[in-house]
Design a protein around this motif. Structure first.
Motif, PDB file in Angstrom:
ATOM      1  N   MET A  91       0.616  -1.225  -0.038  1.00 12.39           N
ATOM      2  CA  MET A  91       0.179   0.314   0.179  1.00 12.39           C
ATOM      3  C   MET A  91       0.770   1.271   0.021  1.00 12.39           C
ATOM      4  SD  MET A  91      -2.682   1.026   2.605  1.00 12.39           S
ATOM      5  CE  MET A  91      -4.405   1.796   2.249  1.00 12.39           C
ATOM      6  N   SER A  92       1.954   1.352   0.764  1.00 18.46           N
ATOM      7  CA  SER A  92       2.886   2.512   0.867  1.00 18.46           C
ATOM      8  C   SER A  92       3.393   2.962  -0.252  1.00 18.46           C
ATOM      9  CB  SER A  92       3.844   2.334   1.962  1.00 18.46           C
ATOM     10  OG  SER A  92       3.239   2.415   3.359  1.00 18.46           O
ATOM     11  N   MET A  93       4.024   1.885  -1.009  1.00 21.01           N
ATOM     12  CA  MET A  93       4.656   1.694  -2.408  1.00 21.01           C
ATOM     13  C   MET A  93       3.698   2.423  -3.197  1.00 21.01           C
ATOM     14  SD  MET A  93       7.695   1.461  -3.868  1.00 21.01           S
ATOM     15  CE  MET A  93       8.731   0.527  -2.931  1.00 21.01           C
ATOM     16  N   ARG A  94       2.571   1.590  -3.430  1.00 23.05           N
ATOM     17  CA  ARG A  94       1.713   1.941  -4.585  1.00 23.05           C
ATOM     18  C   ARG A  94       1.132   3.567  -4.427  1.00 23.05           C
ATOM     19  NH1 ARG A  94       0.623  -3.655  -4.484  1.00 23.05           N
ATOM     20  NH2 ARG A  94      -0.828  -3.784  -2.876  1.00 23.05           N
ATOM     21  N   GLU A  95       0.777   4.045  -3.093  1.00 26.13           N
ATOM     22  CA  GLU A  95       0.472   5.131  -3.042  1.00 26.13           C
ATOM     23  C   GLU A  95       1.425   6.428  -2.975  1.00 26.13           C
ATOM     24  OE1 GLU A  95      -0.740   5.248   1.275  1.00 26.13           O
ATOM     25  OE2 GLU A  95      -2.673   4.529   0.822  1.00 26.13           O
ATOM     26  N   PHE A  96       2.467   6.213  -2.895  1.00 26.08           N
ATOM     27  CA  PHE A  96       3.730   7.031  -3.061  1.00 26.08           C
ATOM     28  C   PHE A  96       3.987   6.954  -4.565  1.00 26.08           C
ATOM     29  CE2 PHE A  96       8.164   8.320  -3.693  1.00 26.08           C
ATOM     30  CZ  PHE A  96       8.234   9.256  -2.762  1.00 26.08           C
ATOM     31  N   VAL A  97       4.114   5.926  -5.295  1.00 25.54           N
ATOM     32  CA  VAL A  97       4.372   5.957  -6.859  1.00 25.54           C
ATOM     33  C   VAL A  97       3.015   6.863  -7.274  1.00 25.54           C
ATOM     34  CG1 VAL A  97       4.453   4.776  -8.694  1.00 25.54           C
ATOM     35  CG2 VAL A  97       5.865   4.086  -6.822  1.00 25.54           C
ATOM     36  N   LYS A  98       1.805   6.514  -7.004  1.00 24.57           N
ATOM     37  CA  LYS A  98       0.692   7.171  -7.594  1.00 24.57           C
ATOM     38  C   LYS A  98       0.732   8.711  -7.420  1.00 24.57           C
ATOM     39  CE  LYS A  98      -4.211   7.034  -7.402  1.00 24.57           C
ATOM     40  NZ  LYS A  98      -5.229   7.029  -6.395  1.00 24.57           N
ATOM     41  N   ASP A  99       1.046   8.937  -6.193  1.00 27.37           N
ATOM     42  CA  ASP A  99       0.810  10.314  -5.687  1.00 27.37           C
ATOM     43  C   ASP A  99       2.167  11.230  -6.495  1.00 27.37           C
ATOM     44  OD1 ASP A  99      -1.284   9.876  -4.285  1.00 27.37           O
ATOM     45  OD2 ASP A  99      -0.297   9.758  -2.335  1.00 27.37           O
ATOM     46  N   ASN A 100       3.167  10.776  -6.564  1.00 28.49           N
ATOM     47  CA  ASN A 100       4.298  11.391  -7.054  1.00 28.49           C
ATOM     48  C   ASN A 100       4.940  11.146  -8.514  1.00 28.49           C
ATOM     49  OD1 ASN A 100       5.539  12.655  -4.450  1.00 28.49           O
ATOM     50  ND2 ASN A 100       4.877  10.450  -3.876  1.00 28.49           N
ATOM     51  N   TYR A 101       4.265  10.178  -9.171  1.00 27.74           N
ATOM     52  CA  TYR A 101       4.953   9.817 -10.491  1.00 27.74           C
ATOM     53  C   TYR A 101       3.361   9.364 -11.346  1.00 27.74           C
ATOM     54  CZ  TYR A 101       9.170   9.967  -8.200  1.00 27.74           C
ATOM     55  OH  TYR A 101      10.219  10.214  -7.406  1.00 27.74           O
ATOM     56  N   PRO A 102       3.243  10.521 -12.321  1.00 29.31           N
ATOM     57  CA  PRO A 102       1.965  10.324 -13.058  1.00 29.31           C
ATOM     58  C   PRO A 102       2.162   8.927 -13.769  1.00 29.31           C
ATOM     59  CG  PRO A 102       2.955  12.522 -13.599  1.00 29.31           C
ATOM     60  CD  PRO A 102       3.793  11.815 -12.610  1.00 29.31           C
ATOM     61  N   ARG A 117       6.975  -8.941   3.427  1.00 24.30           N
ATOM     62  CA  ARG A 117       6.426  -9.998   4.279  1.00 24.30           C
ATOM     63  C   ARG A 117       5.696 -10.947   3.340  1.00 24.30           C
ATOM     64  NH1 ARG A 117       5.187  -8.054   9.929  1.00 24.30           N
ATOM     65  NH2 ARG A 117       3.696  -9.811   9.733  1.00 24.30           N
ATOM     66  N   ARG A 118       5.446 -10.677   2.161  1.00 26.51           N
ATOM     67  CA  ARG A 118       4.862 -11.660   0.976  1.00 26.51           C
ATOM     68  C   ARG A 118       5.526 -11.160  -0.159  1.00 26.51           C
ATOM     69  NH1 ARG A 118       0.913  -9.574  -1.983  1.00 26.51           N
ATOM     70  NH2 ARG A 118      -0.077  -7.683  -1.172  1.00 26.51           N
ATOM     71  N   PRO A 119       5.686 -12.035  -1.477  1.00 24.56           N
ATOM     72  CA  PRO A 119       6.467 -11.563  -2.329  1.00 24.56           C
ATOM     73  C   PRO A 119       5.621 -10.245  -3.053  1.00 24.56           C
ATOM     74  CG  PRO A 119       6.066 -13.969  -2.646  1.00 24.56           C
ATOM     75  CD  PRO A 119       5.360 -13.423  -1.265  1.00 24.56           C
ATOM     76  N   PRO A 120       6.370  -9.087  -3.534  1.00 27.46           N
ATOM     77  CA  PRO A 120       5.364  -8.006  -4.174  1.00 27.46           C
ATOM     78  C   PRO A 120       4.920  -8.491  -5.636  1.00 27.46           C
ATOM     79  CG  PRO A 120       7.774  -7.555  -3.265  1.00 27.46           C
ATOM     80  CD  PRO A 120       7.367  -8.925  -3.189  1.00 27.46           C
ATOM     81  N   ASP A 121       3.906  -8.017  -5.685  1.00 27.21           N
ATOM     82  CA  ASP A 121       3.100  -8.104  -6.936  1.00 27.21           C
ATOM     83  C   ASP A 121       3.072  -7.165  -7.905  1.00 27.21           C
ATOM     84  OD1 ASP A 121       1.515  -6.275  -5.642  1.00 27.21           O
ATOM     85  OD2 ASP A 121      -0.239  -7.510  -5.191  1.00 27.21           O
ATOM     86  N   ASP A 122       3.737  -6.237  -7.659  1.00 21.16           N
ATOM     87  CA  ASP A 122       3.660  -5.106  -8.671  1.00 21.16           C
ATOM     88  C   ASP A 122       5.323  -4.670  -9.299  1.00 21.16           C
ATOM     89  OD1 ASP A 122       5.233  -3.791  -6.648  1.00 21.16           O
ATOM     90  OD2 ASP A 122       4.232  -2.008  -6.761  1.00 21.16           O
ATOM     91  N   GLY A 123       6.091  -5.427  -9.480  1.00 22.82           N
ATOM     92  CA  GLY A 123       7.588  -5.207  -9.949  1.00 22.82           C
ATOM     93  C   GLY A 123       8.422  -4.831  -8.790  1.00 22.82           C
TER      94      GLY A 123
END
Length: 132
Positions: A91-102, A117-123
């Motif tokens: 959630m933190s990664m997705r929010e940060f990228v979405k908010d800072n990089y179009p 804590r589990r394998p990331p699913d977004d690269g």
């Protein structure tokens, strides 16, 4: 920020950034500055793309970003490395990228964490991943 005497792994009742109950926590404030430097070096053993900028997700990714700063390449394309300490749900990664990089720039973002804590699913790539 380094906390003297803190344990890297702590059992107990915790709530994640996404609001999930957790029975144990990875407390990266226990990592000393020279250990952050070593973790940054470890990432660079695997990251083959030069990056122009590194951004840490507040507050967990700031120490790692600081340690990775010396690996920036001014001649690199507009590639940005976004880092955090622990991936739980992403959630933190997705929010940060979405908010800072179009969206049209999100392909120019490389994402790294120290622990997943589990394998990331977004690269996002992780140095250490718990079983899924």
């Amino acid at each position: 920020m380094f906390k003297t005497g803190a344990n890297l792994f702590t059992s107990g009742d915790f709530i994640s950034h996404a609001g999930l109950p957790l029975k144990w926590k990875i407390e990266c404030d226990a990592i000393r500055p020279e250990e952050w430097d070593c973790l940054a070096q470890m990432i660079m053993d695997y990251e083959k793309f030069p990056f122009k900028e590194v951004k840490g997700i507040p507050s967990g990714g700031l120490s790692l970003a600081s340690s990775l700063d010396k690996y920036k390449s001014p001649d690199a394309d507009d590639l940005v490395m976004v880092v955090d300490d622990v991936w739980t749900t992403g959630m933190s990664m997705r929010e940060f990228v979405k908010d800072n990089y179009p969206e049209h720039l999100s392909a120019q973002v490389k994402k790294w964490v120290i622990f997943a804590r589990r394998p990331p699913d977004d690269g996002t790539r992780a140095l250490f991943t718990m079983p899924g």
